[in-house]
Write a protein that holds these residues in place. Structure first.
Motif, PDB file in Angstrom:
ATOM      1  N   VAL A 162     -32.581   0.035 -12.469  1.00 30.73           N
ATOM      2  CA  VAL A 162     -32.858   1.107 -11.729  1.00 30.73           C
ATOM      3  C   VAL A 162     -31.600   1.434 -10.732  1.00 30.73           C
ATOM      4  CG1 VAL A 162     -34.196   1.990  -9.937  1.00 30.73           C
ATOM      5  CG2 VAL A 162     -35.265   0.783 -11.637  1.00 30.73           C
ATOM      6  N   GLU A 163     -30.745   0.494 -10.214  1.00 29.02           N
ATOM      7  CA  GLU A 163     -29.748   0.681  -9.446  1.00 29.02           C
ATOM      8  C   GLU A 163     -28.576   1.324 -10.325  1.00 29.02           C
ATOM      9  OE1 GLU A 163     -27.115   0.993  -6.169  1.00 29.02           O
ATOM     10  OE2 GLU A 163     -29.188   0.668  -6.289  1.00 29.02           O
ATOM     11  N   LYS A 164     -28.340   0.958 -11.553  1.00 27.37           N
ATOM     12  CA  LYS A 164     -27.428   1.696 -12.379  1.00 27.37           C
ATOM     13  C   LYS A 164     -27.668   2.922 -12.586  1.00 27.37           C
ATOM     14  CE  LYS A 164     -25.437   1.018 -16.924  1.00 27.37           C
ATOM     15  NZ  LYS A 164     -25.465   0.339 -18.237  1.00 27.37           N
ATOM     16  N   GLN A 165     -28.768   3.229 -12.838  1.00 20.47           N
ATOM     17  CA  GLN A 165     -29.399   4.746 -13.073  1.00 20.47           C
ATOM     18  C   GLN A 165     -29.223   5.322 -11.836  1.00 20.47           C
ATOM     19  OE1 GLN A 165     -33.529   4.304 -14.357  1.00 20.47           O
ATOM     20  NE2 GLN A 165     -33.221   3.663 -16.395  1.00 20.47           N
ATOM     21  N   ASN A 166     -29.468   5.084 -10.778  1.00 14.24           N
ATOM     22  CA  ASN A 166     -29.125   5.566  -9.534  1.00 14.24           C
ATOM     23  C   ASN A 166     -27.796   5.775  -9.052  1.00 14.24           C
ATOM     24  OD1 ASN A 166     -31.917   5.443  -8.744  1.00 14.24           O
ATOM     25  ND2 ASN A 166     -31.946   3.797  -7.523  1.00 14.24           N
ATOM     26  N   ILE A 167     -26.923   4.737  -9.641  1.00 14.20           N
ATOM     27  CA  ILE A 167     -25.407   4.973  -9.452  1.00 14.20           C
ATOM     28  C   ILE A 167     -25.157   6.237 -10.525  1.00 14.20           C
ATOM     29  CG2 ILE A 167     -23.288   4.115  -9.768  1.00 14.20           C
ATOM     30  CD1 ILE A 167     -24.374   1.614  -8.790  1.00 14.20           C
ATOM     31  N   GLU A 168     -25.622   6.355 -11.757  1.00 15.07           N
ATOM     32  CA  GLU A 168     -25.043   7.195 -12.497  1.00 15.07           C
ATOM     33  C   GLU A 168     -25.599   8.747 -12.034  1.00 15.07           C
ATOM     34  OE1 GLU A 168     -26.825   5.847 -16.186  1.00 15.07           O
ATOM     35  OE2 GLU A 168     -25.458   4.384 -16.458  1.00 15.07           O
ATOM     36  N   LEU A 169     -26.684   8.695 -11.537  1.00 13.50           N
ATOM     37  CA  LEU A 169     -27.539   9.963 -11.073  1.00 13.50           C
ATOM     38  C   LEU A 169     -26.318  10.422  -9.754  1.00 13.50           C
ATOM     39  CD1 LEU A 169     -31.301   9.499 -11.336  1.00 13.50           C
ATOM     40  CD2 LEU A 169     -29.895  10.926 -12.687  1.00 13.50           C
ATOM     41  N   ARG A 170     -26.112   9.693  -8.872  1.00  9.49           N
ATOM     42  CA  ARG A 170     -25.629  10.065  -7.845  1.00  9.49           C
ATOM     43  C   ARG A 170     -24.250  10.465  -8.134  1.00  9.49           C
ATOM     44  NH1 ARG A 170     -27.939   5.408  -5.173  1.00  9.49           N
ATOM     45  NH2 ARG A 170     -26.142   3.964  -5.837  1.00  9.49           N
ATOM     46  N   GLU A 171     -23.519   9.708  -9.338  1.00  9.16           N
ATOM     47  CA  GLU A 171     -22.404  10.295  -9.702  1.00  9.16           C
ATOM     48  C   GLU A 171     -22.334  11.629 -10.352  1.00  9.16           C
ATOM     49  OE1 GLU A 171     -20.880   7.231 -12.403  1.00  9.16           O
ATOM     50  OE2 GLU A 171     -20.077   6.087 -10.684  1.00  9.16           O
ATOM     51  N   LYS A 172     -23.670  11.770 -11.137  1.00  6.06           N
ATOM     52  CA  LYS A 172     -23.612  13.232 -11.975  1.00  6.06           C
ATOM     53  C   LYS A 172     -23.960  14.058 -10.611  1.00  6.06           C
ATOM     54  CE  LYS A 172     -25.532  11.337 -16.132  1.00  6.06           C
ATOM     55  NZ  LYS A 172     -26.669  11.484 -16.951  1.00  6.06           N
ATOM     56  N   PHE A 173     -24.852  13.977  -9.648  1.00  4.63           N
ATOM     57  CA  PHE A 173     -24.981  14.922  -8.682  1.00  4.63           C
ATOM     58  C   PHE A 173     -23.970  15.292  -7.553  1.00  4.63           C
ATOM     59  CE2 PHE A 173     -29.266  14.214 -10.539  1.00  4.63           C
ATOM     60  CZ  PHE A 173     -29.610  15.497 -10.565  1.00  4.63           C
ATOM     61  N   ALA A 174     -23.051  14.199  -7.279  1.00  5.17           N
ATOM     62  CA  ALA A 174     -22.307  14.159  -6.502  1.00  5.17           C
ATOM     63  C   ALA A 174     -21.103  15.558  -6.677  1.00  5.17           C
ATOM     64  CB  ALA A 174     -21.197  12.968  -6.340  1.00  5.17           C
ATOM     65  N   ASN A 175     -20.659  15.932  -5.528  1.00  3.20           N
ATOM     66  CA  ASN A 175     -19.559  16.971  -5.627  1.00  3.20           C
ATOM     67  C   ASN A 175     -18.247  16.389  -6.286  1.00  3.20           C
ATOM     68  OD1 ASN A 175     -21.356  19.002  -4.475  1.00  3.20           O
ATOM     69  ND2 ASN A 175     -20.154  18.523  -2.473  1.00  3.20           N
ATOM     70  N   ARG A 176     -17.616  17.049  -6.958  1.00  2.35           N
ATOM     71  CA  ARG A 176     -16.363  16.812  -7.484  1.00  2.35           C
ATOM     72  C   ARG A 176     -15.282  16.783  -6.438  1.00  2.35           C
ATOM     73  NH1 ARG A 176     -15.839  21.679 -11.621  1.00  2.35           N
ATOM     74  NH2 ARG A 176     -16.719  22.785  -9.681  1.00  2.35           N
ATOM     75  N   ARG A 177     -14.418  15.640  -6.644  1.00  6.55           N
ATOM     76  CA  ARG A 177     -13.327  15.539  -5.644  1.00  6.55           C
ATOM     77  C   ARG A 177     -12.344  14.874  -6.415  1.00  6.55           C
ATOM     78  NH1 ARG A 177     -14.698  16.187  -0.194  1.00  6.55           N
ATOM     79  NH2 ARG A 177     -12.394  16.766   0.083  1.00  6.55           N
ATOM     80  N   ILE A 178     -11.082  15.207  -5.609  1.00  7.74           N
ATOM     81  CA  ILE A 178      -9.853  14.401  -6.197  1.00  7.74           C
ATOM     82  C   ILE A 178      -9.957  13.085  -5.148  1.00  7.74           C
ATOM     83  CG2 ILE A 178      -7.244  14.363  -6.705  1.00  7.74           C
ATOM     84  CD1 ILE A 178      -8.826  16.295  -8.436  1.00  7.74           C
ATOM     85  N   THR A 179     -10.049  12.004  -5.922  1.00 12.08           N
ATOM     86  CA  THR A 179      -9.818  10.857  -5.254  1.00 12.08           C
ATOM     87  C   THR A 179      -8.556  10.164  -4.913  1.00 12.08           C
ATOM     88  OG1 THR A 179      -9.566   9.293  -7.424  1.00 12.08           O
ATOM     89  CG2 THR A 179     -11.992   9.916  -6.744  1.00 12.08           C
ATOM     90  N   ALA A 180      -8.160   9.295  -3.973  1.00  7.58           N
ATOM     91  CA  ALA A 180      -7.015   9.056  -3.423  1.00  7.58           C
ATOM     92  C   ALA A 180      -6.269   8.376  -4.813  1.00  7.58           C
ATOM     93  CB  ALA A 180      -7.192   7.903  -2.468  1.00  7.58           C
ATOM     94  N   LYS A 181      -6.793   7.935  -5.678  1.00  2.00           N
ATOM     95  CA  LYS A 181      -6.213   7.259  -6.762  1.00  2.00           C
ATOM     96  C   LYS A 181      -5.604   8.410  -7.707  1.00  2.00           C
ATOM     97  CE  LYS A 181      -6.824   3.943 -10.665  1.00  2.00           C
ATOM     98  NZ  LYS A 181      -6.612   4.984 -11.814  1.00  2.00           N
ATOM     99  N   GLN A 182      -6.400   9.190  -8.016  1.00  2.00           N
ATOM    100  CA  GLN A 182      -6.138  10.457  -8.751  1.00  2.00           C
ATOM    101  C   GLN A 182      -5.076  11.275  -8.117  1.00  2.00           C
ATOM    102  OE1 GLN A 182     -10.148  12.327  -9.282  1.00  2.00           O
ATOM    103  NE2 GLN A 182     -10.394  11.363 -11.158  1.00  2.00           N
ATOM    104  N   HIS A 183      -5.206  11.542  -6.770  1.00  2.00           N
ATOM    105  CA  HIS A 183      -4.151  11.964  -6.168  1.00  2.00           C
ATOM    106  C   HIS A 183      -2.748  11.436  -6.345  1.00  2.00           C
ATOM    107  CE1 HIS A 183      -1.724  13.265  -2.503  1.00  2.00           C
ATOM    108  NE2 HIS A 183      -2.403  14.556  -2.665  1.00  2.00           N
ATOM    109  N   ALA A 184      -2.763  10.064  -6.037  1.00  2.00           N
ATOM    110  CA  ALA A 184      -1.537   9.435  -6.121  1.00  2.00           C
ATOM    111  C   ALA A 184      -0.821   9.703  -7.709  1.00  2.00           C
ATOM    112  CB  ALA A 184      -1.504   8.137  -5.684  1.00  2.00           C
ATOM    113  N   GLU A 185      -1.970   9.679  -8.676  1.00  2.00           N
ATOM    114  CA  GLU A 185      -1.566   9.437 -10.088  1.00  2.00           C
ATOM    115  C   GLU A 185      -0.807  11.124 -10.399  1.00  2.00           C
ATOM    116  OE1 GLU A 185      -4.814   8.371 -12.130  1.00  2.00           O
ATOM    117  OE2 GLU A 185      -4.402   6.200 -12.013  1.00  2.00           O
TER     118      GLU A 185
END
Length: 211
Positions: free
Chosen positions: A89-112
Motif C-alpha cells: 500500500v505504501e509503495k502504491q501511495n508513493i507511486e500515486l504521490r509521484e504521479k500526482f505531484a507537480n513536475r519540478r527540476i530537482t537539485a540533482k537534475q539541475h546540477a546535471e
C-alpha cells in the motif's frame, strides 16, 4: 540343666502365659502383615492415580503448548501478511504521490543539466501553457538554462492550443541537439513535436494524464 528355682505351678503358669503371648504376637504379626498388604495396595492405587494425573497434566500442558505455538505461528503469519500488505500500500501511495505531484527540476537534475549545457551555451525560445503547474515547471527549466549561460530570445504563451508534456520542436538549429542531449542525460522525459521552428524551441505543455 534348667533353673529349678521356681515351682511346677509357676512354670505351668509362665508356660501358658508365654504361649498366649506367642499366639497374640502371631495374631498381631498376621494382622500387621495383612494391614501392610492392604494399605500398600491402597497406597499403590493412589500413587497410580497421581502418576496418571501427572501424565494427563503433562499431556495437557504439551497440547496447550502445541496450540500456543500454532496460534503464535498463525499470528506471525498474519503479522507478516499485514506488513507485506502495508508495504504494498505504501509503495502504491508513493507511486500515486509521484504521479500526482507537480513536475519540478530537482537539485540533482539541475546540477546535471547545468554541467552539460555550460559546455556549449546558446540561445533558444521558450513556450509554456498558462496553467500554474506548467508555469512553475517552465520557471524551473528557464532558471536551469540561464544558470548554464543560455539566453532566452523569446517567451510565448500560445493561445487556442493544448500541449501536454515537455516538447522540443523540430528545427535545423544545432542548439536543439544540445538541449535534447542534456534533457536525456538528466532523465527528464520529453518528446519531439510535429511542428517545425526556425530556432531551438522548448514547449512546456500541461502535465500528461496520470492514467
Amino acid at each position: 540343666m534348667p533353673n529349678l528355682n521356681i515351682s511346677s505351678e509357676t512354670a505351668d503358669t509362665l508356660f501358658n502365659a508365654f504361649n498366649i503371648a506367642l499366639i497374640v504376637g502371631a495374631i498381631i504379626v498376621a494382622v500387621a502383615t495383612m494391614g501392610a498388604i492392604w494399605t500398600g495396595k491402597i497406597r499403590d492405587h493412589y500413587s497410580d492415580l497421581r502418576i496418571s494425573n501427572n501424565e494427563m497434566e503433562t499431556a495437557r500442558a504439551g497440547s496447550d503448548a502445541a496450540h500456543a505455538n500454532q496460534a503464535a505461528a498463525v499470528a506471525n503469519k498474519a503479522a507478516a501478511e499485514a506488513s507485506l500488505h502495508a508495504a504494498q500500500v505504501e509503495k502504491q501511495n508513493i507511486e500515486l504521490r509521484e504521479k500526482f505531484a507537480n513536475r519540478r527540476i530537482t537539485a540533482k537534475q539541475h546540477a546535471e543539466l547545468v554541467a552539460i549545457l555550460t559546455k556549449h551555451p546558446n540561445s533558444f525560445n521558450m513556450e509554456a501553457m498558462g496553467d500554474p503547474e506548467s508555469g512553475m515547471y517552465a520557471a524551473d527549466i528557464l532558471k536551469t538554462f540561464t544558470d548554464a549561460g543560455w539566453v532566452v530570445d523569446k517567451k510565448e504563451f500560445p493561445l487556442g492550443v493544448i500541449w501536454t508534456g515537455l516538447i522540443l520542436y523540430q528545427t535545423d538549429d544545432p542548439a536543439a541537439i544540445e538541449m535534447a542531449k542534456a534533457l536525456h542525460d538528466a532523465g527528464i522525459p520529453f518528446s519531439i513535436g510535429d511542428q517545425r521552428k526556425d530556432k531551438a524551441t522548448i514547449m512546456v505543455g500541461g502535465k500528461p494524464p496520470v492514467f
